[in-house]
Design a protein around this motif. Structure first.
Motif, PDB file in Angstrom:
ATOM      1  N   ALA A 257       8.998  20.767  -2.903  1.00  0.00           N
ATOM      2  CA  ALA A 257      10.328  20.186  -2.752  1.00  0.00           C
ATOM      3  C   ALA A 257      10.645  19.839  -1.301  1.00  0.00           C
ATOM      4  O   ALA A 257      11.189  18.767  -0.997  1.00  0.00           O
ATOM      5  CB  ALA A 257      11.369  21.142  -3.309  1.00  0.00           C
ATOM      6  N   ALA A 258      10.305  20.727  -0.372  1.00  0.00           N
ATOM      7  CA  ALA A 258      10.619  20.491   1.029  1.00  0.00           C
ATOM      8  C   ALA A 258       9.865  19.280   1.569  1.00  0.00           C
ATOM      9  O   ALA A 258      10.420  18.443   2.293  1.00  0.00           O
ATOM     10  CB  ALA A 258      10.292  21.733   1.856  1.00  0.00           C
ATOM     11  N   GLU A 259       8.590  19.168   1.190  1.00  0.00           N
ATOM     12  CA  GLU A 259       7.783  18.044   1.672  1.00  0.00           C
ATOM     13  C   GLU A 259       8.263  16.734   1.055  1.00  0.00           C
ATOM     14  O   GLU A 259       8.333  15.700   1.736  1.00  0.00           O
ATOM     15  CB  GLU A 259       6.307  18.277   1.358  1.00  0.00           C
ATOM     16  N   LEU A 260       8.608  16.763  -0.220  1.00  0.00           N
ATOM     17  CA  LEU A 260       9.103  15.552  -0.867  1.00  0.00           C
ATOM     18  C   LEU A 260      10.400  15.090  -0.205  1.00  0.00           C
ATOM     19  O   LEU A 260      10.590  13.897   0.067  1.00  0.00           O
ATOM     20  CB  LEU A 260       9.326  15.805  -2.358  1.00  0.00           C
ATOM     21  N   GLY A 265      13.393  11.451   3.432  1.00  0.00           N
ATOM     22  CA  GLY A 265      14.223  11.336   4.622  1.00  0.00           C
ATOM     23  C   GLY A 265      13.583  10.523   5.715  1.00  0.00           C
ATOM     24  O   GLY A 265      14.268   9.872   6.515  1.00  0.00           O
ATOM     25  N   ALA A 266      12.256  10.548   5.770  1.00  0.00           N
ATOM     26  CA  ALA A 266      11.517   9.794   6.796  1.00  0.00           C
ATOM     27  C   ALA A 266      11.329   8.333   6.425  1.00  0.00           C
ATOM     28  O   ALA A 266      10.767   7.565   7.213  1.00  0.00           O
ATOM     29  CB  ALA A 266      10.166  10.452   7.043  1.00  0.00           C
ATOM     30  N   SER A 287      14.213   6.834  -2.903  1.00  0.00           N
ATOM     31  CA  SER A 287      13.077   6.456  -3.744  1.00  0.00           C
ATOM     32  C   SER A 287      13.281   5.052  -4.286  1.00  0.00           C
ATOM     33  O   SER A 287      14.376   4.489  -4.222  1.00  0.00           O
ATOM     34  CB  SER A 287      12.896   7.456  -4.890  1.00  0.00           C
ATOM     35  N   VAL A 288      12.222   4.466  -4.822  1.00  0.00           N
ATOM     36  CA  VAL A 288      12.295   3.126  -5.393  1.00  0.00           C
ATOM     37  C   VAL A 288      11.736   3.140  -6.811  1.00  0.00           C
ATOM     38  O   VAL A 288      10.942   4.002  -7.175  1.00  0.00           O
ATOM     39  CB  VAL A 288      11.536   2.085  -4.537  1.00  0.00           C
ATOM     40  N   SER A 289      12.170   2.154  -7.591  1.00  0.00           N
ATOM     41  CA  SER A 289      11.821   2.102  -9.006  1.00  0.00           C
ATOM     42  C   SER A 289      10.713   1.098  -9.284  1.00  0.00           C
ATOM     43  O   SER A 289      10.874  -0.098  -9.025  1.00  0.00           O
ATOM     44  CB  SER A 289      13.065   1.728  -9.820  1.00  0.00           C
ATOM     45  N   PHE A 290       9.603   1.588  -9.788  1.00  0.00           N
ATOM     46  CA  PHE A 290       8.542   0.750 -10.350  1.00  0.00           C
ATOM     47  C   PHE A 290       8.208   1.345 -11.714  1.00  0.00           C
ATOM     48  O   PHE A 290       7.320   2.194 -11.840  1.00  0.00           O
ATOM     49  CB  PHE A 290       7.298   0.709  -9.449  1.00  0.00           C
ATOM     50  N   GLU A 291       8.938   0.903 -12.699  1.00  0.00           N
ATOM     51  CA  GLU A 291       8.798   1.475 -14.037  1.00  0.00           C
ATOM     52  C   GLU A 291       7.376   1.311 -14.555  1.00  0.00           C
ATOM     53  O   GLU A 291       6.783   0.233 -14.449  1.00  0.00           O
ATOM     54  CB  GLU A 291       9.782   0.777 -14.971  1.00  0.00           C
ATOM     55  N   ILE A 306       5.333  -3.389  -1.787  1.00  0.00           N
ATOM     56  CA  ILE A 306       5.236  -2.307  -0.810  1.00  0.00           C
ATOM     57  C   ILE A 306       4.203  -2.664   0.254  1.00  0.00           C
ATOM     58  O   ILE A 306       3.096  -3.094  -0.066  1.00  0.00           O
ATOM     59  CB  ILE A 306       4.886  -0.979  -1.510  1.00  0.00           C
ATOM     60  N   PRO A 307       4.542  -2.504   1.532  1.00  0.00           N
ATOM     61  CA  PRO A 307       3.602  -2.848   2.602  1.00  0.00           C
ATOM     62  C   PRO A 307       2.264  -2.123   2.435  1.00  0.00           C
ATOM     63  O   PRO A 307       2.211  -0.974   2.003  1.00  0.00           O
ATOM     64  CB  PRO A 307       4.332  -2.391   3.877  1.00  0.00           C
ATOM     65  N   TRP A 308       1.206  -2.818   2.793  1.00  0.00           N
ATOM     66  CA  TRP A 308      -0.153  -2.317   2.595  1.00  0.00           C
ATOM     67  C   TRP A 308      -0.438  -1.112   3.480  1.00  0.00           C
ATOM     68  O   TRP A 308      -0.008  -1.024   4.618  1.00  0.00           O
ATOM     69  CB  TRP A 308      -1.153  -3.437   2.900  1.00  0.00           C
ATOM     70  N   ASN A 309      -1.190  -0.188   2.908  1.00  0.00           N
ATOM     71  CA  ASN A 309      -1.735   0.955   3.646  1.00  0.00           C
ATOM     72  C   ASN A 309      -0.645   1.875   4.192  1.00  0.00           C
ATOM     73  O   ASN A 309      -0.787   2.434   5.286  1.00  0.00           O
ATOM     74  CB  ASN A 309      -2.645   0.475   4.784  1.00  0.00           C
ATOM     75  N   GLN A 310       0.423   2.032   3.415  1.00  0.00           N
ATOM     76  CA  GLN A 310       1.485   2.962   3.774  1.00  0.00           C
ATOM     77  C   GLN A 310       1.377   4.223   2.924  1.00  0.00           C
ATOM     78  O   GLN A 310       0.918   4.170   1.789  1.00  0.00           O
ATOM     79  CB  GLN A 310       2.856   2.313   3.538  1.00  0.00           C
ATOM     80  N   PRO A 311       1.815   5.387   3.438  1.00  0.00           N
ATOM     81  CA  PRO A 311       1.812   6.597   2.615  1.00  0.00           C
ATOM     82  C   PRO A 311       2.632   6.372   1.342  1.00  0.00           C
ATOM     83  O   PRO A 311       3.711   5.775   1.388  1.00  0.00           O
ATOM     84  CB  PRO A 311       2.470   7.639   3.522  1.00  0.00           C
TER      85      PRO A 311
END
Length: 459
Positions: A257-260, A265-266, A287-291, A306-311
């Motif tokens: 939970a803390a990491e999520l 937040g980041a 968060s974002v929705s991709f059903e 979503i931009p390439w090569n992002q976490p």
């Protein structure tokens, strides 16, 4: 000869296992090769050859890995610049796979070095014949010609016109046609057919690339019909030329939970796979929705938006996260993290991040827009420009969903009613707007139903 079709509807592509009952040739395999391996085991055949029609732009190939795993010959155009060992093949070359004869036919158009394969079964009566056309001749149309560079697009369109004619002349009218693209893939262009099977003769009679007697007219029409394609395409051909590595399809341990909460937040990309309405009603802020599981839009649009090569972190039930990881591996998005919570069958936001703030936004149908829209409200159409041009809500702004992330600041400071053709792209767009702190209403309805409730549309 038997042809086993391996469908990848998420990308609109097909791979093929072609065998004589003993040995097999695989054509254009996707990266998750376990599906091909399963087909080969079921047919009780040994894979001895793997062939590529071209260096693909819409997915990461599994060809090299499959060939290495089986000690098979990996057939790739001799003119392709690649960083791995392959069996180079060229126009006019003839190979033998058990009782199958494979003729290599150069069919430039979709790419400069595109190949097709005409496969015949050796038999006293001539045997059956099949044509594997990759992104050359498709059902009803051809592969797009703008993926190499803008400077090459028109020339490749002329090449495509000549190539499909040459390919048709290389096989009998009764030969079955097996293209790789054309089943919803953005690699196709023009009036593709909805049929699931066809022959060379049927295409000769109906495909506009073969029935149009004027090459310049065909080229002009093809160029006019070229539309945008997913941003992730830019990365596929280089990955395929370098030789893709093994995909990790395992679901990782769930983040705590803390990491999520830290990731949200980041501003990292945290993707919620739930139904679009459930997301609108309550989601983790940021968060974002991709059903997932509604049609076959997930892979292409996530890779486009979503931009390439992002976490990347996936939120969803275990089975959906597992499938999403496989889908994303096909386009080179490897190793996303996951948050599935203690109950693997249902996503429980409270268990995932109990201290992280929730968010929500309104949703409704066209009747809600007709009834509740204020004069200062904005209607945002996130379909492609050609869809908007054909018909749109009077006064609506058009920003395609794949451009929205970079253009949110252009939108008026007002409540935004967002729609697309079915609700899927609109749900992605609504979540992006919500993430950016905008007031949004998701129109979760089909565009074709707008006029029926009094919404004025124009074209």
């Amino acid at each position: 000869m038997d042809v086993v079709v391996i469908e990848t509807p998420q990308l609109g592509d097909r791979s093929y296992l072609v065998h004589d009952g003993s040995v097999a040739l695989v054509i254009d395999p996707q990266r998750d090769t376990d599906r091909i391996e399963a087909a080969a085991r079921e047919a009780d055949v040994r894979i001895t050859h793997v062939a590529e029609t071209h260096l693909h732009n819409d997915y990461v190939t599994g060809g090299l890995l499959l060939a290495e795993a089986h000690g098979a010959a990996y057939l790739v155009n001799a003119d392709d610049h690649v960083e791995f060992n392959r069996v180079p093949v060229s126009d006019g070359q003839v190979l033998h796979v058990g009782r199958l004869t494979v003729n290599v036919v150069a069919t430039p158009g979709h790419t400069h070095t595109h190949l097709s394969y005409v496969v015949r079964e050796d038999a006293h009566d001539g045997g059956t014949e099949a044509v594997f056309s990759g992104g050359s001749l498709l059902y009803g149309s051809v592969g797009r010609t703008d993926l190499v560079s803008p400077d090459d697009t028109a020339k490749l369109a002329h090449d495509q016109y000549s190539s499909v004619r040459r390919l048709v002349s290389s096989a009998s009218p009764d030969a079955a046609l097996y293209p790789t693209h054309g089943f919803g893939s953005f690699c196709s262009v023009g009036p593709s057919s909805k049929v699931n099977a066809s022959t060379i003769g049927q295409q000769a009679a109906a495909n506009h690339a073969l029935t149009d007697p004027n090459e310049d007219h065909f080229v002009a029409e093809l160029l006019e019909n070229i539309t945008a394609y997913p941003a992730y395409y830019a990365h596929m051909s280089p990955l395929n030329a370098a030789g893709p590595g093994v995909a990790n399809l395992q679901v990782p341990d769930s983040v705590d939970a803390a990491e999520l909460s830290r990731r949200l937040g980041a501003g990292e990309w945290v993707v919620d796979l739930r139904h679009r309405v459930a997301f609108a009603d309550s989601h983790l802020q940021g968060s974002v929705s991709f059903e997932y599981g509604r049609g076959d839009n997930f892979t292409s649009y996530l890779g486009w938006v979503i931009p390439w090569n992002q976490p990347l972190t996936l939120l969803g039930p275990l089975d959906e996260v597992e499938k999403a990881i496989r889908d994303l591996a096909r386009i080179g998005i490897d190793g996303p993290d996951a948050a599935v919570g203690p109950d693997a069958t249902v996503l429980n936001l409270g268990a995932l991040a109990p201290d992280h703030p929730r968010a929500s936004y309104e949703h409704g149908d066209w009747a809600a827009l007709f009834k509740d829209r204020e004069p200062e409200d904005v209607v945002l159409d996130v379909r492609r420009p050609e869809e908007y041009k054909a018909s749109h809500v009077k006064g609506a702004l058009n920003v395609p969903v794949y451009e929205l992330l970079g253009r949110i600041t252009e939108l008026p400071d007002a409540r935004i009613w967002v729609h697309c053709a079915t609700g899927y792209r609109a749900s992605v767009a609504a979540s992006l707007l919500d993430r950016a702190g905008r007031e949004v209403v998701l129109i979760n309805a089909k565009f074709r139903d707008a006029a029926g409730v009094g919404i004025e549309t124009v074209s």
